[in-house]
Design a protein around this motif. Sequence first.
Motif, PDB file in Angstrom:
ATOM      1  N   ALA A  27       0.844  -1.200   0.000  1.00  0.00           N
ATOM      2  CA  ALA A  27       0.000   0.000   0.000  1.00  0.00           C
ATOM      3  C   ALA A  27       0.878   1.248   0.000  1.00  0.00           C
ATOM      4  O   ALA A  27       2.051   1.213   0.391  1.00  0.00           O
ATOM      5  CB  ALA A  27      -0.900   0.002   1.229  1.00  0.00           C
ATOM      6  N   VAL A  28       0.301   2.361  -0.454  1.00  0.00           N
ATOM      7  CA  VAL A  28       0.910   3.677  -0.268  1.00  0.00           C
ATOM      8  C   VAL A  28      -0.139   4.604   0.319  1.00  0.00           C
ATOM      9  O   VAL A  28      -1.337   4.502  -0.001  1.00  0.00           O
ATOM     10  CB  VAL A  28       1.475   4.275  -1.577  1.00  0.00           C
ATOM     11  N   SER A  29       0.308   5.506   1.171  1.00  0.00           N
ATOM     12  CA  SER A  29      -0.567   6.537   1.735  1.00  0.00           C
ATOM     13  C   SER A  29      -0.409   7.806   0.914  1.00  0.00           C
ATOM     14  O   SER A  29       0.718   8.275   0.688  1.00  0.00           O
ATOM     15  CB  SER A  29      -0.197   6.815   3.196  1.00  0.00           C
ATOM     16  N   ILE A  30      -1.534   8.350   0.453  1.00  0.00           N
ATOM     17  CA  ILE A  30      -1.531   9.570  -0.357  1.00  0.00           C
ATOM     18  C   ILE A  30      -1.615  10.778   0.571  1.00  0.00           C
ATOM     19  O   ILE A  30      -2.439  10.812   1.495  1.00  0.00           O
ATOM     20  CB  ILE A  30      -2.710   9.569  -1.344  1.00  0.00           C
ATOM     21  N   VAL A  31      -0.784  11.765   0.332  1.00  0.00           N
ATOM     22  CA  VAL A  31      -0.737  12.952   1.179  1.00  0.00           C
ATOM     23  C   VAL A  31      -1.931  13.852   0.868  1.00  0.00           C
ATOM     24  O   VAL A  31      -2.181  14.195  -0.296  1.00  0.00           O
ATOM     25  CB  VAL A  31       0.583  13.721   0.976  1.00  0.00           C
ATOM     26  N   ALA A  32      -2.648  14.234   1.916  1.00  0.00           N
ATOM     27  CA  ALA A  32      -3.831  15.086   1.764  1.00  0.00           C
ATOM     28  C   ALA A  32      -3.455  16.441   1.172  1.00  0.00           C
ATOM     29  O   ALA A  32      -2.401  17.009   1.480  1.00  0.00           O
ATOM     30  CB  ALA A  32      -4.515  15.278   3.112  1.00  0.00           C
ATOM     31  N   ALA A  41      -8.394   9.152  -3.336  1.00  0.00           N
ATOM     32  CA  ALA A  41      -8.262   8.162  -2.270  1.00  0.00           C
ATOM     33  C   ALA A  41      -7.118   8.553  -1.356  1.00  0.00           C
ATOM     34  O   ALA A  41      -6.181   9.255  -1.759  1.00  0.00           O
ATOM     35  CB  ALA A  41      -8.005   6.778  -2.854  1.00  0.00           C
ATOM     36  N   GLY A  42      -7.191   8.079  -0.110  1.00  0.00           N
ATOM     37  CA  GLY A  42      -6.131   8.340   0.839  1.00  0.00           C
ATOM     38  C   GLY A  42      -5.097   7.235   0.889  1.00  0.00           C
ATOM     39  O   GLY A  42      -4.007   7.407   1.435  1.00  0.00           O
ATOM     40  N   GLU A  43      -5.433   6.081   0.313  1.00  0.00           N
ATOM     41  CA  GLU A  43      -4.515   4.943   0.272  1.00  0.00           C
ATOM     42  C   GLU A  43      -4.751   4.157  -1.005  1.00  0.00           C
ATOM     43  O   GLU A  43      -5.885   4.015  -1.453  1.00  0.00           O
ATOM     44  CB  GLU A  43      -4.714   4.046   1.497  1.00  0.00           C
ATOM     45  N   LEU A  44      -3.665   3.665  -1.584  1.00  0.00           N
ATOM     46  CA  LEU A  44      -3.748   2.856  -2.796  1.00  0.00           C
ATOM     47  C   LEU A  44      -2.941   1.587  -2.619  1.00  0.00           C
ATOM     48  O   LEU A  44      -1.917   1.576  -1.932  1.00  0.00           O
ATOM     49  CB  LEU A  44      -3.180   3.611  -4.008  1.00  0.00           C
ATOM     50  N   GLN A  45      -3.383   0.530  -3.273  1.00  0.00           N
ATOM     51  CA  GLN A  45      -2.578  -0.662  -3.428  1.00  0.00           C
ATOM     52  C   GLN A  45      -1.827  -0.545  -4.750  1.00  0.00           C
ATOM     53  O   GLN A  45      -2.437  -0.308  -5.790  1.00  0.00           O
ATOM     54  CB  GLN A  45      -3.464  -1.916  -3.426  1.00  0.00           C
ATOM     55  N   VAL A  46      -0.500  -0.677  -4.703  1.00  0.00           N
ATOM     56  CA  VAL A  46       0.317  -0.461  -5.904  1.00  0.00           C
ATOM     57  C   VAL A  46       1.283  -1.621  -6.102  1.00  0.00           C
ATOM     58  O   VAL A  46       1.604  -2.361  -5.169  1.00  0.00           O
ATOM     59  CB  VAL A  46       1.112   0.862  -5.799  1.00  0.00           C
TER      60      VAL A  46
END
Length: 238
Positions: A153-158, A168-173
Amino acid sequence: MARRPVIGLTLDSEEAGGYSAMPWYALRRNYFSAVVRAGGLPLALPHEAELAAAYLHLLDGLIVTGGAFDIDPALFGEEERHPSVTMKQARTAFELEAARLAVKRDLPLFGICGGAQLLNVVFGGTLIQHIPDSVEAALAHEQPGPRDRPGHAVSIVAGTRLERVCGAGELQVNSAHHQAVADLGTGLVINARAPDGVIEGIEHPDLAFCIGVQWHPEYEISAADHALFHSFVEAARG
């Protein structure tokens, strides 16, 4: 029919062997198909650094692709070279020149995996040369499974453009890199991180479109991956 913006994609290169008995260029088809599905007209770019300006005049947007090689550490001020580092000097010379010209023209610019690392170097940043030796308890950033499946996963910065694009705030990559951004280049901001703290995405908020991600969205394993290509192509449309 709406005009398709012309999107340049940097090719990879190999010496003789395998596909051809002579040196050859190559790029996976899914890079091109992702651009086509997003509404663009893909154009492959060979490594002719002295012709970079001529190529840029043909383009509405530039994608710096990934590949199985690394940027020369000397280009970001490091004398020591990790034993894992392999280089393709002609490719890097072309990509640096093309990316610098794209930034100067504010041409939409999208860096993928090694392309994200190159963007950071263009803006004066540095790189981690080998994640396993530099990051404590690092994830498997070179995932053992197929690239068309998530690796972590990665966390996307607001508040970043990446968040607006992906919604989205989190993605599976997927994940296929052993290097990453260390010190940020001038004007860049972080837009994504892995759970181990490794920087997974960067962007320049003052440019029309300037985003780099460490994963490979051309595999389109999520709706967010397609959204990245679509947003980039729409920016290239102007």
